[in-house]
Motif scaffolding. Structure first.
Motif, PDB file in Angstrom:
ATOM      1  N   ARG A   7      -5.644  12.405 -11.488  1.00 34.55           N
ATOM      2  CA  ARG A   7      -5.776  11.466 -10.365  1.00 34.55           C
ATOM      3  C   ARG A   7      -4.517  10.617 -10.221  1.00 34.55           C
ATOM      4  O   ARG A   7      -4.053  10.341  -9.114  1.00 34.55           O
ATOM      5  N   ALA A   8      -3.941  10.190 -11.353  1.00 30.54           N
ATOM      6  CA  ALA A   8      -2.731   9.372 -11.307  1.00 30.54           C
ATOM      7  C   ALA A   8      -1.528  10.165 -10.810  1.00 30.54           C
ATOM      8  O   ALA A   8      -0.644   9.604 -10.151  1.00 30.54           O
ATOM      9  N   LEU A   9      -1.492  11.466 -11.103  1.00 33.63           N
ATOM     10  CA  LEU A   9      -0.314  12.265 -10.784  1.00 33.63           C
ATOM     11  C   LEU A   9      -0.344  12.900  -9.400  1.00 33.63           C
ATOM     12  O   LEU A   9       0.695  13.360  -8.914  1.00 33.63           O
ATOM     13  N   VAL A  10      -1.497  12.919  -8.758  1.00 34.10           N
ATOM     14  CA  VAL A  10      -1.630  13.697  -7.520  1.00 34.10           C
ATOM     15  C   VAL A  10      -0.759  13.153  -6.393  1.00 34.10           C
ATOM     16  O   VAL A  10      -0.376  13.897  -5.480  1.00 34.10           O
ATOM     17  N   THR A  11      -0.403  11.870  -6.425  1.00 28.88           N
ATOM     18  CA  THR A  11       0.469  11.304  -5.394  1.00 28.88           C
ATOM     19  C   THR A  11       1.948  11.494  -5.707  1.00 28.88           C
ATOM     20  O   THR A  11       2.803  11.009  -4.972  1.00 28.88           O
ATOM     21  N   ARG A  12       2.254  12.151  -6.833  1.00 33.03           N
ATOM     22  CA  ARG A  12       3.625  12.353  -7.299  1.00 33.03           C
ATOM     23  C   ARG A  12       4.330  11.008  -7.514  1.00 33.03           C
ATOM     24  O   ARG A  12       5.375  10.732  -6.898  1.00 33.03           O
ATOM     25  N   PRO A  13       3.803  10.175  -8.392  1.00 33.12           N
ATOM     26  CA  PRO A  13       4.400   8.852  -8.611  1.00 33.12           C
ATOM     27  C   PRO A  13       5.693   8.955  -9.412  1.00 33.12           C
ATOM     28  O   PRO A  13       6.006   9.999 -10.002  1.00 33.12           O
ATOM     29  N   VAL A  41     -15.091  16.215  -9.326  1.00 33.01           N
ATOM     30  CA  VAL A  41     -13.726  16.066  -9.820  1.00 33.01           C
ATOM     31  C   VAL A  41     -12.728  16.225  -8.671  1.00 33.01           C
ATOM     32  O   VAL A  41     -11.737  15.488  -8.581  1.00 33.01           O
ATOM     33  N   GLY A  42     -12.990  17.161  -7.778  1.00 34.07           N
ATOM     34  CA  GLY A  42     -12.105  17.357  -6.643  1.00 34.07           C
ATOM     35  C   GLY A  42     -12.032  16.128  -5.756  1.00 34.07           C
ATOM     36  O   GLY A  42     -10.951  15.772  -5.256  1.00 34.07           O
ATOM     37  N   GLN A  43     -13.159  15.483  -5.551  1.00 35.43           N
ATOM     38  CA  GLN A  43     -13.172  14.259  -4.741  1.00 35.43           C
ATOM     39  C   GLN A  43     -12.429  13.126  -5.440  1.00 35.43           C
ATOM     40  O   GLN A  43     -11.695  12.367  -4.802  1.00 35.43           O
ATOM     41  N   ILE A  44     -12.626  13.011  -6.766  1.00 33.35           N
ATOM     42  CA  ILE A  44     -11.971  11.944  -7.533  1.00 33.35           C
ATOM     43  C   ILE A  44     -10.451  12.106  -7.504  1.00 33.35           C
ATOM     44  O   ILE A  44      -9.712  11.161  -7.202  1.00 33.35           O
ATOM     45  N   VAL A  45      -9.997  13.320  -7.804  1.00 31.90           N
ATOM     46  CA  VAL A  45      -8.556  13.562  -7.857  1.00 31.90           C
ATOM     47  C   VAL A  45      -7.941  13.528  -6.456  1.00 31.90           C
ATOM     48  O   VAL A  45      -6.808  13.078  -6.270  1.00 31.90           O
ATOM     49  N   GLY A  46      -8.700  13.962  -5.478  1.00 32.13           N
ATOM     50  CA  GLY A  46      -8.175  14.016  -4.114  1.00 32.13           C
ATOM     51  C   GLY A  46      -8.250  12.704  -3.351  1.00 32.13           C
ATOM     52  O   GLY A  46      -7.590  12.557  -2.319  1.00 32.13           O
ATOM     53  N   GLU A  47      -9.021  11.747  -3.858  1.00 30.63           N
ATOM     54  CA  GLU A  47      -9.183  10.486  -3.127  1.00 30.63           C
ATOM     55  C   GLU A  47      -7.857   9.770  -2.849  1.00 30.63           C
ATOM     56  O   GLU A  47      -7.647   9.266  -1.733  1.00 30.63           O
ATOM     57  N   PRO A  48      -6.921   9.682  -3.832  1.00 32.17           N
ATOM     58  CA  PRO A  48      -5.643   9.027  -3.512  1.00 32.17           C
ATOM     59  C   PRO A  48      -4.886   9.696  -2.363  1.00 32.17           C
ATOM     60  O   PRO A  48      -4.151   9.029  -1.635  1.00 32.17           O
ATOM     61  N   LEU A  49      -5.058  10.997  -2.180  1.00 35.79           N
ATOM     62  CA  LEU A  49      -4.398  11.681  -1.070  1.00 35.79           C
ATOM     63  C   LEU A  49      -4.955  11.199   0.265  1.00 35.79           C
ATOM     64  O   LEU A  49      -4.209  11.039   1.243  1.00 35.79           O
ATOM     65  N   ARG A  88       0.835  -1.202   0.000  1.00 35.74           N
ATOM     66  CA  ARG A  88       0.000   0.000   0.000  1.00 35.74           C
ATOM     67  C   ARG A  88       0.870   1.253   0.000  1.00 35.74           C
ATOM     68  O   ARG A  88       0.580   2.224  -0.707  1.00 35.74           O
ATOM     69  N   ARG A  89       1.957   1.247   0.773  1.00 37.72           N
ATOM     70  CA  ARG A  89       2.861   2.406   0.804  1.00 37.72           C
ATOM     71  C   ARG A  89       3.544   2.610  -0.544  1.00 37.72           C
ATOM     72  O   ARG A  89       3.783   3.734  -0.976  1.00 37.72           O
ATOM     73  N   THR A  90       3.859   1.511  -1.218  1.00 37.47           N
ATOM     74  CA  THR A  90       4.569   1.599  -2.490  1.00 37.47           C
ATOM     75  C   THR A  90       3.655   2.047  -3.612  1.00 37.47           C
ATOM     76  O   THR A  90       4.114   2.682  -4.577  1.00 37.47           O
ATOM     77  N   ARG A  91       2.373   1.751  -3.520  1.00 36.02           N
ATOM     78  CA  ARG A  91       1.444   2.043  -4.625  1.00 36.02           C
ATOM     79  C   ARG A  91       1.340   3.528  -4.938  1.00 36.02           C
ATOM     80  O   ARG A  91       1.004   3.891  -6.064  1.00 36.02           O
ATOM     81  N   ARG A  92       1.606   4.389  -3.995  1.00 38.03           N
ATOM     82  CA  ARG A  92       1.563   5.826  -4.293  1.00 38.03           C
ATOM     83  C   ARG A  92       2.638   6.200  -5.305  1.00 38.03           C
ATOM     84  O   ARG A  92       2.542   7.249  -5.968  1.00 38.03           O
ATOM     85  N   ARG A  93       3.662   5.365  -5.446  1.00 38.64           N
ATOM     86  CA  ARG A  93       4.770   5.629  -6.369  1.00 38.64           C
ATOM     87  C   ARG A  93       4.549   4.970  -7.728  1.00 38.64           C
ATOM     88  O   ARG A  93       5.318   5.201  -8.654  1.00 38.64           O
ATOM     89  N   LEU A  94       3.510   4.148  -7.825  1.00 36.13           N
ATOM     90  CA  LEU A  94       3.159   3.437  -9.059  1.00 36.13           C
ATOM     91  C   LEU A  94       1.683   3.693  -9.341  1.00 36.13           C
ATOM     92  O   LEU A  94       0.828   3.230  -8.595  1.00 36.13           O
TER      93      LEU A  94
END
Length: 273
Positions: A173-179, A116-124, A93-99
């Protein structure tokens, strides 16, 4: 050790993904479907690797296995020196933010009941990134701006956007975690040709801005030729050819690669006079 002595950022080693299937719906003898059958790949930092092949050849099965969304039957997926297949759920789970992944269908991949804000912000929220709601909203606004949308769009719903705009939301959404790695699974195949070019240009710009490495999956060789550094050709669950994209597309070594290239509209066969 990869090219020029570099260690790959992501490496797939002898990966297999098999499924048990029945001959008919009443049961009967079970057969084995070898969706991925001994695949090995490397992806280096800052690189774009193309994965091409016809529908049904195993490309998406490979992507899902690499992301551990559908874990492989055997083999290894090594990211930054660690084998994902051996990780415990909390470590994974910790690694998935990078992938992260950008899915093919910009309609079914977004929840129309969420803004859209909820969708993009959900990974955070899932990965507990950001110190409070205000910081998360700022991060969502920044990534929306980077994909060509605005902070105001965060309050709208997916059905209010075009297909191309919806795919931009998926990219955000994919980029918000800074993968570090983004797997793009046929990200433009559901879009009009004019919109495809815009999204491909956006992906190239974002790669430089976010220092990304891409695995770009597509059945469209003309699209792949625009974007990737190296290419791997997949056929019936196996990689039959891989190398520098210019070399593979100019002098294909495998018969299947030659057939794929000959099927590209407007491209002359090497056997043509």
């Amino acid at each position: 050790m990869g090219e020029n002595g570099r260690l790959p950022l992501l490496e797939v080693r002898d990966l297999h993904k098999h499924y048990r299937v029945h001959a008919n719906r009443w049961g009967g003898r079970a057969d084995t479907l070898r969706a991925v059958d001994g695949v090995s790949l490397t992806l280096h930092r800052g690189e774009t690797l193309g994965l091409v092949g016809e529908s049904g050849c195993g490309k998406s099965s490979l992507a899902n296995a690499m992301l551990m969304l559908d874990p492989p039957t055997s083999g290894a997926v090594v990211f930054a020196g660690e084998d994902l297949t051996r990780m415990r759920p909390r470590e994974l789970r910790r690694t998935r933010r990078r992938l992260q992944v950008v899915f093919q269908d910009p309609y079914s991949s977004l929840n129309n009941r969420m803004t859209v804000g909820q969708i993009v912000g959900e990974p955070l929220l899932v990965h507990r990134i950001g110190d409070g709601a205000a910081e998360r909203r700022t991060r969502v606004a920044q990534v929306l701006e980077s994909v060509g949308l605005s902070e105001r769009d965060a309050r709208r719903y997916p059905h209010e956007f075009s297909g191309g705009q919806r795919q931009r939301i998926g990219i955000a959404r994919a980029l918000v975690t800074r993968p570090e790695v983004v797997i793009c699974d046929e990200p433009v195949s559901a879009l009009d040709v004019s919109v495809q070019a815009q999204v491909l240009n956006l992906l190239q710009d974002l790669q430089a801005e976010y220092e990304l490495s891409y695995l770009f999956i597509s059945h469209d060789l003309s699209v792949v030729a625009q974007l990737v550094d190296r290419v791997a050709v997949m056929y019936k669950g196996e990689i039959v050819e891989q190398g520098d994209v210019r070399g593979v597309f100019t002098e294909p070594a495998h018969e299947y690669t030659r057939r794929l290239l000959d099927a590209v509209p407007g491209r002359r066969s090497r056997e043509d006079p």
